[in-house]
Design an enzyme around this catalytic site. Structure first.
Site, mmCIF file in Angstrom:
data_model
loop_
_atom_site.group_PDB
_atom_site.id
_atom_site.type_symbol
_atom_site.label_atom_id
_atom_site.label_comp_id
_atom_site.label_asym_id
_atom_site.label_seq_id
_atom_site.Cartn_x
_atom_site.Cartn_y
_atom_site.Cartn_z
ATOM 1 N N HIS A 1 47.693 -63.980 21.944
ATOM 2 C CA HIS A 1 46.665 -65.007 22.156
ATOM 3 C C HIS A 1 45.398 -64.341 22.692
ATOM 4 O O HIS A 1 45.255 -63.117 22.619
ATOM 5 C CB HIS A 1 47.199 -66.116 23.073
ATOM 6 C CG HIS A 1 47.631 -65.665 24.432
ATOM 7 N ND1 HIS A 1 46.897 -65.903 25.570
ATOM 8 C CD2 HIS A 1 48.716 -64.952 24.836
ATOM 9 C CE1 HIS A 1 47.533 -65.381 26.618
ATOM 10 N NE2 HIS A 1 48.624 -64.800 26.198
ATOM 11 N N ALA A 2 44.469 -65.142 23.198
ATOM 12 C CA ALA A 2 43.141 -64.604 23.527
ATOM 13 C C ALA A 2 43.158 -63.456 24.546
ATOM 14 O O ALA A 2 42.454 -62.464 24.372
ATOM 15 C CB ALA A 2 42.238 -65.735 24.021
#
Lengths: 93, 158
Positions: free
Chosen positions: A19-20
């Site tokens: 994810h980010a």
């Protein structure tokens, strides 16, 4: 100067996937190296120096990908990035 | 995953009034509250959680885009909204650029896969110059709604 391409297999180990935040960590590490560093998943390549590009992989926990580093410092770059994956981007309990 | 799977149409905001990070997040969470996606007594907690996540590193991922997000037990499924700031907001982005496009996401704590697929969809669409430019030029929520619909139909792919 010869440029050598290094290929390694990496597996996403942290439960939340790429994810980010892990993508951000990956970009920061990749940017420490001159080499071109790519991740390949199911024939799709993402540039490890672009968070937007990495997020397009949608790599969940358990995903296996090829890491391809090419350039003068490819060996070190690949080793550092393999370590990030192995440590689950510091998200393992 | 498509935009229609997680973007709440009623919460779309075309002309954000906020001019700083905290206020933008406030405005977007408010939009989800007004749309009935979250409850009033959870609003403050959700905003605090999103701000806490920003402290770990900005979700301003470059190209004038940010994806502020959190996990929260107050939602049963992934919900999100889109906001556009005409002037742009300083969001401590990774590339230092002001942010014009916001995708705010709230996901249930036990569904990391949905969050990843939403990020995948957002980043794939935003890689396309056309989608990115049109979204920045949107001035009404109806413009944005149509744009997302066209993106879902893959009219901007390639």
């Amino acid at each position: 100067m010869s440029s050598t391409a290094i290929t390694r297999t990496v597996v996403v180990r942290n439960p939340n996937g790429l994810h980010a935040r892990p993508a951000d960590m990956l970009v920061r590490e990749a940017n420490r190296h001159q080499s071109e560093i790519m991740l390949e998943k199911d024939g799709t390549r993402a540039d490890c120096k672009s968070i937007l590009s990495l997020l397009t992989l949608g790599a969940a926990c358990g995903t296996e990908m090829s890491l391809i580093a090419e350039g003068a410092d490819a060996e070190q770059a690949a080793a550092m990035i393999v370590e990030l994956f192995e440590n689950g981007f510091h998200e393992l309990e | 995953m498509k935009f229609s799977d997680f973007i709440c149409e009623k919460a779309i905001r075309a002309q954000l009034g906020a001019d700083n990070k905290k206020d933008v997040i406030d405005e977007l969470v408010d939009s989800l509250l007004e749309a009935g996606e979250i409850s009033a007594d959870e609003k403050a907690d959700i905003i605090a959680a999103i701000m806490k996540r920003e402290e770990l590193g900005s979700t301003g991922i470059g190209r004038g885009v940010a994806v502020p997000h959190t996990k929260h037990a107050g939602v049963g499924k992934l919900v999100g909204t889109v906001g556009v700031s005409v002037a742009g907001v300083d969001f401590n982005s990774l590339d230092g650029e002001k942010v014009q496009l916001f995708f705010l996401l709230i996901s249930p704590p036990d569904r990391p896969g949905d969050h990843l697929r939403a990020l995948e969809n957002i980043s794939k669409q935003l890689r396309g110059e056309t989608f990115c430019r049109f979204l920045k030029q949107s001035r009404t929520s109806e413009d944005i709604r149509q744009l997302l619909e066209e993106a879902d139909a893959s009219q901007f792919s390639g």
